[in-house]
Design a protein around this motif. Sequence first.
Motif, PDB file in Angstrom:
ATOM      1  N   ALA A 200       0.839  -1.209   0.000  1.00 18.66           N
ATOM      2  CA  ALA A 200       0.000   0.000   0.000  1.00 18.66           C
ATOM      3  C   ALA A 200       0.871   1.254   0.000  1.00 18.66           C
ATOM      4  O   ALA A 200       0.570   2.238  -0.708  1.00 18.66           O
ATOM      5  CB  ALA A 200      -0.929  -0.005   1.210  1.00 18.66           C
ATOM      6  N   ARG A 203       2.334   1.619  -3.572  1.00 17.06           N
ATOM      7  CA  ARG A 203       1.323   2.013  -4.555  1.00 17.06           C
ATOM      8  C   ARG A 203       0.929   3.467  -4.409  1.00 17.06           C
ATOM      9  O   ARG A 203       0.576   4.124  -5.387  1.00 17.06           O
ATOM     10  CB  ARG A 203       0.096   1.116  -4.413  1.00 17.06           C
ATOM     11  N   ALA A 204       1.010   3.990  -3.191  1.00 14.72           N
ATOM     12  CA  ALA A 204       0.676   5.395  -2.967  1.00 14.72           C
ATOM     13  C   ALA A 204       1.744   6.333  -3.508  1.00 14.72           C
ATOM     14  O   ALA A 204       1.483   7.524  -3.702  1.00 14.72           O
ATOM     15  CB  ALA A 204       0.468   5.654  -1.468  1.00 14.72           C
ATOM     16  N   ARG A 205       2.941   5.810  -3.763  1.00 15.26           N
ATOM     17  CA  ARG A 205       4.050   6.642  -4.262  1.00 15.26           C
ATOM     18  C   ARG A 205       4.666   5.966  -5.487  1.00 15.26           C
ATOM     19  O   ARG A 205       5.872   5.753  -5.557  1.00 15.26           O
ATOM     20  CB  ARG A 205       5.113   6.815  -3.175  1.00 15.26           C
ATOM     21  N   LYS A 206       3.842   5.635  -6.464  1.00 18.95           N
ATOM     22  CA  LYS A 206       4.313   4.860  -7.619  1.00 18.95           C
ATOM     23  C   LYS A 206       5.447   5.542  -8.368  1.00 18.95           C
ATOM     24  O   LYS A 206       6.390   4.889  -8.804  1.00 18.95           O
ATOM     25  CB  LYS A 206       3.153   4.589  -8.583  1.00 18.95           C
ATOM     26  N   HIS A 262       7.304  13.882   0.721  1.00 18.71           N
ATOM     27  CA  HIS A 262       5.865  13.944   0.465  1.00 18.71           C
ATOM     28  C   HIS A 262       5.161  14.756   1.521  1.00 18.71           C
ATOM     29  O   HIS A 262       5.741  15.128   2.538  1.00 18.71           O
ATOM     30  CB  HIS A 262       5.265  12.542   0.412  1.00 18.71           C
TER      31      HIS A 262
END
Length: 262
Positions: A200, A203-206, A262
């Motif tokens: 997860a 995927r949040a920082r592809k 981020h």
Amino acid sequence: MRDLGAGFRYLLKGQRWVARHGKQYGFGLVPGLITLVLYAAALVALALWGADAVGWATPFADDWSSPWLGLFRGFLTAVLFALGLLLSVITFTAVTLLIGQPFYESLSEKVDRDVSPDGTAPESGLTLGRELWISGRDSLRIVVRALVWAVLLFALGFIPFLGQTVVPVIGFMVTGFFLTEELTAVALQRREVELRERLALLRARKTLVWGFGTPLGLAFLVPFVAVFLMPGAVAGATLMARDLLGEETAEDGADEPVAPTH
């Protein structure tokens, strides 16, 4: 795009870190060299006896006339070797990390201590046997996922034009994602971050993941390069894991902490 560049910078920072710590780099080469020898032996065996294996598996074609028998089995032999090569690229990191668990665990901890503002590193508190079990179990689950993607992309590769242009690009991005998962797992498992949560986070920082893993995947296609890049890749992945979790990092071991990107 900012994350894409940040991912590549973490890859470079990891290589710089091991360059400044020669002893850690030397120890980090050992697991990769062991894995390389094992994989090279397997691929040589596949090249030497792949045709025999294909002949054994296709007895129904024994009575085919020339040249169809040779073309058919030659094609299957080439496909078999290509799949073996693809499998070796996909699993090289997982197997190397499993063989070198104590080496890379120690290297990752030293990176954490070096860049942490308070000079500490998270510890899992687990025994080596338990860590190896968790690492092996999670690596197997990731390899299965990667193989599903590999088979799908291999099939899509036969689509005219798209198979020779778009599909290879997607393939490298997928490879980069799974490489990054395997490498960041060294630091994240010490923080007791489970596989589902790790996926997860990635995927949040592809774009961050692709910036780190895709160039690394391309580099790993060159023989022997993977062995020499692995220690720095683990170091860079540790730095990126800190970013993913929002931990402050003292840039290159400096006194002033740097906030996550981020």
